[in-house]
Design an enzyme around this catalytic site. Structure first.
Site, PDB file in Angstrom:
ATOM      1  N   GLY A  10      38.743  34.512  52.776  1.00 49.35           N
ATOM      2  CA  GLY A  10      38.764  35.957  52.523  1.00 49.35           C
ATOM      3  C   GLY A  10      37.364  36.473  52.194  1.00 49.35           C
ATOM      4  O   GLY A  10      36.393  35.708  52.148  1.00 49.35           O
ATOM      5  N   TYR A 125      52.344  46.169  46.543  1.00 49.41           N
ATOM      6  CA  TYR A 125      51.114  45.376  46.344  1.00 49.41           C
ATOM      7  C   TYR A 125      50.675  45.423  44.881  1.00 49.41           C
ATOM      8  O   TYR A 125      50.470  44.381  44.243  1.00 49.41           O
ATOM      9  CB  TYR A 125      50.002  45.894  47.269  1.00 49.41           C
ATOM     10  CG  TYR A 125      48.627  45.356  46.946  1.00 49.41           C
ATOM     11  CD1 TYR A 125      48.275  44.034  47.219  1.00 49.41           C
ATOM     12  CD2 TYR A 125      47.663  46.179  46.337  1.00 49.41           C
ATOM     13  CE1 TYR A 125      47.005  43.549  46.910  1.00 49.41           C
ATOM     14  CE2 TYR A 125      46.398  45.702  46.031  1.00 49.41           C
ATOM     15  CZ  TYR A 125      46.071  44.385  46.318  1.00 49.41           C
ATOM     16  OH  TYR A 125      44.818  43.909  45.999  1.00 49.41           O
ATOM     17  N   TRP A 150      38.437  48.563  45.900  1.00 50.77           N
ATOM     18  CA  TRP A 150      37.739  49.026  47.112  1.00 50.77           C
ATOM     19  C   TRP A 150      36.690  47.999  47.558  1.00 50.77           C
ATOM     20  O   TRP A 150      35.510  48.317  47.746  1.00 50.77           O
ATOM     21  CB  TRP A 150      37.085  50.385  46.854  1.00 50.77           C
ATOM     22  CG  TRP A 150      38.028  51.505  46.562  1.00 50.77           C
ATOM     23  CD1 TRP A 150      39.296  51.422  46.052  1.00 50.77           C
ATOM     24  CD2 TRP A 150      37.776  52.912  46.744  1.00 50.77           C
ATOM     25  NE1 TRP A 150      39.838  52.672  45.912  1.00 50.77           N
ATOM     26  CE2 TRP A 150      38.934  53.608  46.322  1.00 50.77           C
ATOM     27  CE3 TRP A 150      36.688  53.642  47.209  1.00 50.77           C
ATOM     28  CZ2 TRP A 150      39.023  55.010  46.365  1.00 50.77           C
ATOM     29  CZ3 TRP A 150      36.787  55.030  47.247  1.00 50.77           C
ATOM     30  CH2 TRP A 150      37.934  55.699  46.835  1.00 50.77           C
TER      31      TRP A 150
HETATM   32  N1  LIG Z   1      40.177  44.113  49.458  1.00 52.36           N
HETATM   33  C1  LIG Z   1      40.233  45.056  48.520  1.00 52.36           C
HETATM   34  O1  LIG Z   1      39.893  46.228  48.754  1.00 52.36           O
HETATM   35  C2  LIG Z   1      40.685  44.717  47.119  1.00 52.36           C
HETATM   36  C3  LIG Z   1      40.844  45.760  46.185  1.00 52.36           C
HETATM   37  C4  LIG Z   1      41.259  45.430  44.892  1.00 52.36           C
HETATM   38  C5  LIG Z   1      41.494  44.119  44.549  1.00 52.36           C
HETATM   39  N2  LIG Z   1      41.356  43.135  45.481  1.00 52.36           N
HETATM   40  C6  LIG Z   1      41.617  41.757  45.097  1.00 52.36           C
HETATM   41  O2  LIG Z   1      40.436  41.016  45.261  1.00 52.36           O
HETATM   42  C7  LIG Z   1      40.750  39.669  45.608  1.00 52.36           C
HETATM   43  C8  LIG Z   1      39.959  39.260  46.831  1.00 52.36           C
HETATM   44  O3  LIG Z   1      40.336  40.118  47.895  1.00 52.36           O
HETATM   45  P1  LIG Z   1      39.720  39.959  49.356  1.00 52.36           P
HETATM   46  O4  LIG Z   1      39.415  41.310  49.868  1.00 52.36           O
HETATM   47  O5  LIG Z   1      38.664  38.907  49.345  1.00 52.36           O
HETATM   48  O6  LIG Z   1      41.011  39.422  50.130  1.00 52.36           O
HETATM   49  P2  LIG Z   1      41.144  38.975  51.653  1.00 52.36           P
HETATM   50  O7  LIG Z   1      39.863  39.122  52.370  1.00 52.36           O
HETATM   51  O8  LIG Z   1      42.366  39.634  52.193  1.00 52.36           O
HETATM   52  O9  LIG Z   1      41.424  37.411  51.521  1.00 52.36           O
HETATM   53  C9  LIG Z   1      42.580  36.930  50.940  1.00 52.36           C
HETATM   54  C10 LIG Z   1      42.732  35.475  51.346  1.00 52.36           C
HETATM   55  O10 LIG Z   1      43.926  35.016  50.721  1.00 52.36           O
HETATM   56  C11 LIG Z   1      44.395  33.950  51.475  1.00 52.36           C
HETATM   57  N3  LIG Z   1      45.825  33.765  51.328  1.00 52.36           N
HETATM   58  C12 LIG Z   1      46.824  34.612  51.660  1.00 52.36           C
HETATM   59  N4  LIG Z   1      48.008  34.048  51.394  1.00 52.36           N
HETATM   60  C13 LIG Z   1      47.760  32.807  50.876  1.00 52.36           C
HETATM   61  C14 LIG Z   1      48.569  31.748  50.407  1.00 52.36           C
HETATM   62  N5  LIG Z   1      49.916  31.824  50.411  1.00 52.36           N
HETATM   63  N6  LIG Z   1      47.954  30.631  49.964  1.00 52.36           N
HETATM   64  C15 LIG Z   1      46.622  30.536  49.963  1.00 52.36           C
HETATM   65  N7  LIG Z   1      45.789  31.488  50.395  1.00 52.36           N
HETATM   66  C16 LIG Z   1      46.361  32.626  50.846  1.00 52.36           C
HETATM   67  C17 LIG Z   1      44.065  34.248  52.935  1.00 52.36           C
HETATM   68  O11 LIG Z   1      43.742  32.999  53.464  1.00 52.36           O
HETATM   69  P3  LIG Z   1      43.620  32.583  55.045  1.00 52.36           P
HETATM   70  O12 LIG Z   1      42.627  33.547  55.621  1.00 52.36           O
HETATM   71  O13 LIG Z   1      43.129  31.172  54.972  1.00 52.36           O
HETATM   72  O14 LIG Z   1      44.983  32.747  55.644  1.00 52.36           O
HETATM   73  C18 LIG Z   1      42.905  35.237  52.836  1.00 52.36           C
HETATM   74  O15 LIG Z   1      41.722  34.711  53.416  1.00 52.36           O
HETATM   75  C19 LIG Z   1      42.261  39.621  45.753  1.00 52.36           C
HETATM   76  O16 LIG Z   1      42.838  39.154  44.569  1.00 52.36           O
HETATM   77  C20 LIG Z   1      42.651  41.073  45.960  1.00 52.36           C
HETATM   78  O17 LIG Z   1      43.972  41.343  45.540  1.00 52.36           O
HETATM   79  C21 LIG Z   1      40.941  43.403  46.755  1.00 52.36           C
END
Ligand SMILES: NC(=O)c1ccc[n+]([C@@H]2O[C@H](COP(=O)([O-])OP(=O)(O)OC[C@H]3O[C@@H](n4cnc5c(N)ncnc54)[C@H](OP(=O)(O)O)[C@@H]3O)[C@@H](O)[C@H]2O)c1
Length: 290
Positions: A10, A125, A150
């Site tokens: 991710g 979510y 974000w």
């Molecule tokens: N993106 C945003 O805007 C945002 C905003 C607020 C908070 N957050 C939080 O910030 C954190 C990082 O977000 P991010 O943007 O880096 O997320 P991301 O790019 O969507 O990456 C999430 C990763 O989680 C992995 N995943 C999903 N299901 C899984 C499972 N069952 N077991 C193991 N791995 C799993 C996926 O792995 P694979 O690719 O290997 O399938 C994916 O690469 C998260 O906690 C998210 O909730 C994000």
């Protein structure tokens, strides 16, 4: 230090691997194909094999709209998975670093949310991430949860990459102007997590609990888009800035309701020795690389 990282593919997972490159820490990184964090026996086996000194969970179900019709999976990844990881961390008496979201709030506030403010998620979510926070707090003592918002980076899909792509394809764009939040560069979040890990390694006392970690300049999606276009144009990433129209959330309906105002702040970040994300600097640094 032996660091166990989940969610390695991710945005945060990849940025965390980047910030570790110039360190001597031993990284044990897993994507969902190698470790499904919602699988109790797989999680237990990895802990037994790796014997980590600290755990960083960057895995999450982040498809905000899809979660509305796929709540079972959202809860498995965002609530059960973190609980399983936290339990294993507690068994080894090691710290568990986790990331949550501004979408735990309803957005009705008029001033920035602090970690002690009441939560009231508006969608699946946010509710599943809040359940994860609660499960972690019940499962282990040595946890740090950083609520972020974000998130963008040079990796994966995110608002910055979408805006740059659309700016190359279109002359005009409409972007929601009545939702306010704090953009966060995943590289800054990764660096902050590394600093927390290193303080633990140096036996500096960490104050366990819940924090807000996000960008230092709140804006709207429209304001964020304007900044992305201006900087992209200045750096020669796009040849012209599209005409940008401000619209309301009503004019851009989505399956999941987003909070109108999810600006967060946290004066206690200094307890962890970290500072908020300078998202504008992060934006400038990634635009030439996306
Ligand atoms: N993106 C945003 O805007 C945002 C905003 C607020 C908070 N957050 C939080 O910030 C954190 C990082 O977000 P991010 O943007 O880096 O997320 P991301 O790019 O969507 O990456 C999430 C990763 O989680 C992995 N995943 C999903 N299901 C899984 C499972 N069952 N077991 C193991 N791995 C799993 C996926 O792995 P694979 O690719 O290997 O399938 C994916 O690469 C998260 O906690 C998210 O909730 C994000």
């Amino acid at each position: 230090m032996r660091i166990l990282l989940t969610g390695k593919n991710g945005q945060l997972g990849r940025c965390f691997q980047d910030v570790l490159k110039n360190t001597s820490h031993e990284l044990f990184a897993y994507g969902s194909a190698e470790l499904n964090i919602a699988d109790a026996s797989a999680v237990a086996a990895v802990f037994q094999q790796v014997k980590p000194d600290i755990v960083v969970n960057a895995a999450a179900y982040t498809a905000v709209d899809k979660a509305e019709t796929d709540s079972e999976n959202a809860y498995l990844v965002n609530a059960k998975g973190p609980e399983l990881l936290a339990r294993q961390a507690a068994n080894l008496a090691i710290p568990f670093i986790h990331v949550s979201t501004d979408y735990v709030f309803d957005g009705a506030a008029a001033e920035p949310y602090v970690p002690t403010d009441s939560t009231n998620p508006q969608g699946v979510y946010g509710a599943s991430k809040l359940a994860g926070e609660i499960n972690i707090a019940a499962a282990c003592e040595k946890y740090i949860i950083l609520r972020t918002a974000w998130v963008f980076s040079e990796y994966g899909n995110n608002f910055v990459k979408t805006m740059v792509r659309l700016a190359k394809e279109r002359d005009a764009l409409s972007v929601v102007a009545d939702q306010y939040g704090c953009p966060t560069y995943a590289g800054d979040l990764a660096q902050a997590i590394l600093e927390i890990c290193e303080q633990h390694e140096q036996n500096k006392p960490l104050v366990w609990g819940l924090y807000h970690y996000c960008g230092d300049m709140p804006t709207s999606w429209h304001g964020f888009a304007r900044a992305i276009f201006a900087k992209s144009y200045e750096l020669g990433v796009i040849s012209s800035c599209p005409q940008l129209t401000a619209i309301s959330s009503d004019q851009y309906p989505t399956p999941a309701k987003r909070p109108e105002y999810s600006v967060m702040k946290d004066e206690n970040l200094s307890l962890l020795g970290i500072t908020p994300s300078d998202w504008f600097a992060g934006l400038s640094s990634i635009l030439n690389r996306i």
